[in-house]
Design an enzyme around this catalytic site. Structure first.
Site, PDB file in Angstrom:
ATOM      1  N   PHE A   1      54.386  63.671  83.813  1.00 55.11           N
ATOM      2  CA  PHE A   1      52.952  63.589  84.138  1.00 55.11           C
ATOM      3  C   PHE A   1      52.287  64.883  83.700  1.00 55.11           C
ATOM      4  O   PHE A   1      52.843  65.963  83.832  1.00 55.11           O
ATOM      5  CB  PHE A   1      52.764  63.472  85.655  1.00 55.11           C
ATOM      6  CG  PHE A   1      52.986  62.105  86.213  1.00 55.11           C
ATOM      7  CD1 PHE A   1      53.053  61.928  87.591  1.00 55.11           C
ATOM      8  CD2 PHE A   1      53.127  60.994  85.395  1.00 55.11           C
ATOM      9  CE1 PHE A   1      53.257  60.660  88.134  1.00 55.11           C
ATOM     10  CE2 PHE A   1      53.341  59.726  85.920  1.00 55.11           C
ATOM     11  CZ  PHE A   1      53.401  59.574  87.308  1.00 55.11           C
TER      12      PHE A   1
ATOM     13  N   HIS B   1      64.388  57.792  89.934  1.00 51.85           N
ATOM     14  CA  HIS B   1      63.670  58.899  89.299  1.00 51.85           C
ATOM     15  C   HIS B   1      63.670  60.069  90.281  1.00 51.85           C
ATOM     16  O   HIS B   1      62.991  60.018  91.311  1.00 51.85           O
ATOM     17  CB  HIS B   1      62.243  58.460  88.961  1.00 51.85           C
ATOM     18  CG  HIS B   1      61.522  59.424  88.073  1.00 51.85           C
ATOM     19  ND1 HIS B   1      61.937  60.729  87.848  1.00 51.85           N
ATOM     20  CD2 HIS B   1      60.380  59.279  87.343  1.00 51.85           C
ATOM     21  CE1 HIS B   1      61.116  61.317  87.021  1.00 51.85           C
ATOM     22  NE2 HIS B   1      60.153  60.480  86.700  1.00 51.85           N
TER      23      HIS B   1
ATOM     24  N   LYS C   1      68.264  56.313  85.086  1.00 53.01           N
ATOM     25  CA  LYS C   1      67.320  56.145  86.215  1.00 53.01           C
ATOM     26  C   LYS C   1      67.469  54.738  86.798  1.00 53.01           C
ATOM     27  O   LYS C   1      67.155  54.522  87.963  1.00 53.01           O
ATOM     28  CB  LYS C   1      65.868  56.352  85.770  1.00 53.01           C
ATOM     29  CG  LYS C   1      65.513  57.828  85.543  1.00 53.01           C
ATOM     30  CD  LYS C   1      64.025  58.003  85.239  1.00 53.01           C
ATOM     31  CE  LYS C   1      63.628  59.476  85.132  1.00 53.01           C
ATOM     32  NZ  LYS C   1      64.007  60.099  83.857  1.00 53.01           N
TER      33      LYS C   1
ATOM     34  N   CYS D   1      58.337  65.816  86.057  1.00 55.28           N
ATOM     35  CA  CYS D   1      59.596  65.192  85.626  1.00 55.28           C
ATOM     36  C   CYS D   1      60.328  65.980  84.539  1.00 55.28           C
ATOM     37  O   CYS D   1      61.466  65.671  84.216  1.00 55.28           O
ATOM     38  CB  CYS D   1      59.357  63.782  85.119  1.00 55.28           C
ATOM     39  SG  CYS D   1      57.973  62.935  85.882  1.00 55.28           S
TER      40      CYS D   1
ATOM     41  N   HIS E   1      64.212  59.157  79.066  1.00 60.42           N
ATOM     42  CA  HIS E   1      63.361  59.368  80.239  1.00 60.42           C
ATOM     43  C   HIS E   1      63.288  58.036  80.981  1.00 60.42           C
ATOM     44  O   HIS E   1      63.385  58.003  82.203  1.00 60.42           O
ATOM     45  CB  HIS E   1      61.991  59.867  79.814  1.00 60.42           C
ATOM     46  CG  HIS E   1      61.126  60.268  80.961  1.00 60.42           C
ATOM     47  ND1 HIS E   1      61.516  61.208  81.892  1.00 60.42           N
ATOM     48  CD2 HIS E   1      59.896  59.857  81.347  1.00 60.42           C
ATOM     49  CE1 HIS E   1      60.558  61.352  82.802  1.00 60.42           C
ATOM     50  NE2 HIS E   1      59.566  60.545  82.493  1.00 60.42           N
TER      51      HIS E   1
ATOM     52  N   GLU F   1      58.361  55.785  74.468  1.00 59.08           N
ATOM     53  CA  GLU F   1      59.595  56.525  74.181  1.00 59.08           C
ATOM     54  C   GLU F   1      60.362  55.860  73.038  1.00 59.08           C
ATOM     55  O   GLU F   1      60.926  56.532  72.179  1.00 59.08           O
ATOM     56  CB  GLU F   1      60.477  56.596  75.436  1.00 59.08           C
ATOM     57  CG  GLU F   1      61.722  57.440  75.251  1.00 59.08           C
ATOM     58  CD  GLU F   1      62.441  57.757  76.542  1.00 59.08           C
ATOM     59  OE1 GLU F   1      62.129  57.138  77.587  1.00 59.08           O
ATOM     60  OE2 GLU F   1      63.325  58.625  76.516  1.00 59.08           O
TER      61      GLU F   1
END
Lengths: 83, 403
Positions: B391, B332, B327, B163, B295, B306
Site C-alpha cells: 500500500f 498476509h 499467503k 507489506c 506478493h 503482478e
C-alpha cells in the site's frame, strides 16, 4: 429505495467536486470528478448518516462499469440493509 | 574489495508453525492455517473474519524471560524468530562482534494490541493505560529488545513500509553490511495486529476475503490477515567463511522503488522495475530454475498486475518461471510478510521443492503463469525471488541464489 434516493443524491453531490451542472440519475459518473476512494467514502457516509449497512467486497467489483449516477444508485439499492 | 552478503541463519514463528522445521512442513504439505475467528471488545462488540493466527505459544513466550513479558506481542514474536535464527547461525556475540552487528527489524503497525488494550481500559473501564504502554507500542521495540538481549550495538532501528517492510529490512541490512557499517546483521520483521480494533479497520476497507485466500484464482476475493515474524542472520561472506559458518543462501540482488501513482492500486511499471532491479547482475542460465514467491495477496487488482509485471521482466521466459503465493497458506502477515516469505523462498531453493498456491479453484485468463496450484512440486531452483508490493505504492524484491 425512493425513501433513500434524495439523501443518497445529497451525499453524492457533496463528493462530486468536478460537477458543474445538476445532479440526477442521468448525470454521467465521469462528470462527478470523483476518484477511486470516493465511492468507499460515499458509502461510509451513507452508513453513518442513514444508519444502514452497505456490505460489499471491493474484490467482487460491485461498482464496476457504472456509467451514470443512476447505475450507482441501483448498485447501492441492491446492497443497502437496514440495521 | 567487494563485500558480499550471505544468509547464515533463519528463524520464524508463523501460523503454519513456530519454527523453521514445522513452517517448512506446512508449506511443503500445502496446509492452510486460515480459520474463521470471532474477535470481541468491551463485552459488546464482535466481528468474525477469516484470519491466520498463531495459537498455543503462551509457554514459548513465557520462556523468553521477564523483559519480554513486558513487551507487546509483536516484539515477543520477533524475539522468538530472532533467537532461532541466531541459534541456527551458530554465532556468538562477544563485545567486539556485538559492536559490528546491525539489527534492523521492521513492522507495519507496531504494538497494535497494546494500543487497543489501552483505549479499552480508558474508554470502557475508566482506567489508565499500562505504565509501559509507550515502550510497548513503539515500532522499534523489537530491534531494541534484541539489541539488549544479545548485546548488539551496531546500527539498530526499525523500518516500516506496510507489506514491503520485511523485504526492505533485509535489503537495508544487507546494504549496511556491504558498505562496511556492519559485518553481521539481524534482519526481518514482525506483526501481531489481530485485535478487534485493527480487524474492524480492515473490514471497513472492504477488501478482506469472505472465506479464505485464493491468490490468482478466478474466484479470489481478498485478503486474509495473519500474524508472525521472520528473521534472517545476514553476514559478510568472508566473515562467515572464517568462522566456518554454513552458508544457507546468497543475497544475489535487491530492488526497491516506489510507484508514485496511487495509495492502493498497484502499478505494473513500478512492480516490474523493482523485479528488474533485483535481477540486475543475476545470471539466469535456465528460466525454469527461477522461483518467485509472489506478493500474491488474492485481491482483484494485485494478482493480474503482478502477473503482468513478471511477464514484462521475463518476456518469453515467464512461462518457464515457477511462481507461488504462500499467503494462500499463512495469510498476509502485513509488515511480517517479507520476513517469513523470504524464508519460504530460501527453503524452496534449499530443498528443491516449490510450495503450492492452495485454494486455487479456477484459472483466470488475466493470471496465466505457472502458480503451482494446490500441490507442491519438485524443481531445481537456482534463483529464488520474494516479491512485496505494498500500500502506498512501495515495492521491494529480494533475490537469493545458492551458496
Amino acid at each position: 429505495m425512493a425513501e433513500y434516493e434524495a439523501s443518497l443524491l445529497e451525499i453524492i453531490k457533496e463528493h462530486a467536486v468536478g460537477l458543474t451542472g445538476e445532479l440526477n440519475r442521468d448525470t454521467p459518473i465521469a462528470d462527478l470528478g470523483i476518484d477511486s476512494f470516493s465511492v468507499v467514502e460515499i458509502i461510509y457516509e451513507i452508513e453513518e448518516k442513514l444508519n444502514v449497512e452497505v456490505p460489499f467486497n471491493a474484490n467482487e467489483n460491485p461498482f464496476g462499469d457504472m456509467a451514470t449516477v443512476g447505475d450507482l444508485l441501483d448498485a447501492l439499492d441492491k446492497l443497502i440493509k437496514k440495521k | 574489495m567487494t563485500r558480499n552478503v550471505v544468509v547464515t541463519g533463519m528463524g520464524v514463528v508463523s501460523p503454519l508453525g513456530n519454527n523453521i522445521g514445522t513452517y517448512w512442513d506446512g508449506l511443503r504439505e500445502g496446509r492452510s492455517a486460515i480459520i474463521k475467528r470471532e474477535y470481541q471488545a468491551a463485552d459488546k462488540f464482535s466481528l468474525t473474519v477469516p484470519v491466520a493466527p498463531i495459537d498455543d505459544i503462551a509457554d514459548m513466550i513465557k520462556s523468553l524471560g521477564r523483559d519480554m513479558l513486558r513487551a507487546d506481542r509483536f516484539s515477543q514474536l520477533a524475539v522468538i524468530a530472532a533467537d532461532e535464527a541466531i541459534k541456527d547461525s551458530g554465532i556468538e556475540f562477544d563485545e567486539a562482534l556485538g559492536a559490528r552487528t546491525a539489527c534492523i527489524i521492521g513492522t507495519g503497525i507496531g504494538g497494535q494490541t497494546t494500543l487497543d488494550d489501552g483505549y479499552q481500559a480508558m474508554l470502557c473501564r475508566d482506567r489508565r493505560p499500562h505504565p509501559l504502554t509507550i515502550l510497548k507500542i513503539i515500532p522499534n521495540a523489537p530491534a531494541s529488545h534484541l539489541s539488549i538481549r544479545h548485546g548488539l550495538r551496531g546500527p539498530t532501528f526499525a523500518v516500516s513500509s506496510a507489506c514491503a517492510t520485511g523485504a526492505h529490512a533485509i535489503g537495508v541490512c544487507a546494504d549496511l553490511i556491504r558498505s562496511g557499517s556492519a559485518d553481521v546483521g539481524l534482519a526481518g520483521s514482525s506483526e501481531a495486529a489481530l485485535s478487534y480494533g485493527a480487524l474492524e479497520a480492515w473490514k471497513a476497507m472492504h477488501i478482506l476475503a469472505d472465506e479464505t485466500c485464493r491468490p490468482f484464482s478466478k474466484n479470489r476475493n481478498g485478503l486474509v490477515i495473519g500474524e508472525g515474524a521472520g528473521v534472517l542472520v545476514l553476514e559478510e561472506e568472508e566473515h562467515a567463511k572464517k568462522r566456518g559458518a554454513e552458508i544457507i543462501a546468497r543475497i544475489a540482488g535487491f530492488g526497491m522503488n516506489a510507484d508514485g501513482n496511487d495509495m492502493i492500486n498497484p502499478s505494473v511499471d513500478g512492480a516490474s522495475r523493482a523485479i528488474e532491479l533485483a535481477m540486475e547482475g543475476v545470471t539466469v542460465d535456465d528460466p525454469s530454475g527461477v522461483y518467485i514467491n509472489a506478493h500474491g495477496t488474492g485481491t482483484l487488482l494485485n494478482d493480474p498486475t503482478e502477473t503482468k509485471a513478471i511477464r514484462t521482466v521475463f518476456c518469453a521466459d515467464a512461462d518457464a518461471v515457477v511462481v507461488s503465493s504462500t499467503k494462500s497458506m499463512h495469510g498476509h502477515l502485513l509488515g511480517a510478510a517479507g520476513g517469513i516469505e523470504t524464508i519460504a523462498a530460501i527453503l524452496a531453493m534449499k530443498n528443491g521443492i516449490v510450495p503450492p498456491t492452495v485454494n486455487y479453484d479456477e484459472p483466470d485468463p488475466a493470471c496465466d503463469l505457472d502458480y503451482t496450484p494446490n500441490k507442491a512440486k519438485e524443481r531445481n531452483i537456482s534463483v529464488a525471488l520474494s516479491n512485496s508490493f505494498a500500500f502506498g505504492g512501495l515495492n521491494a524484491v529480494v533475490a537469493f541464489s545458492k551458496p
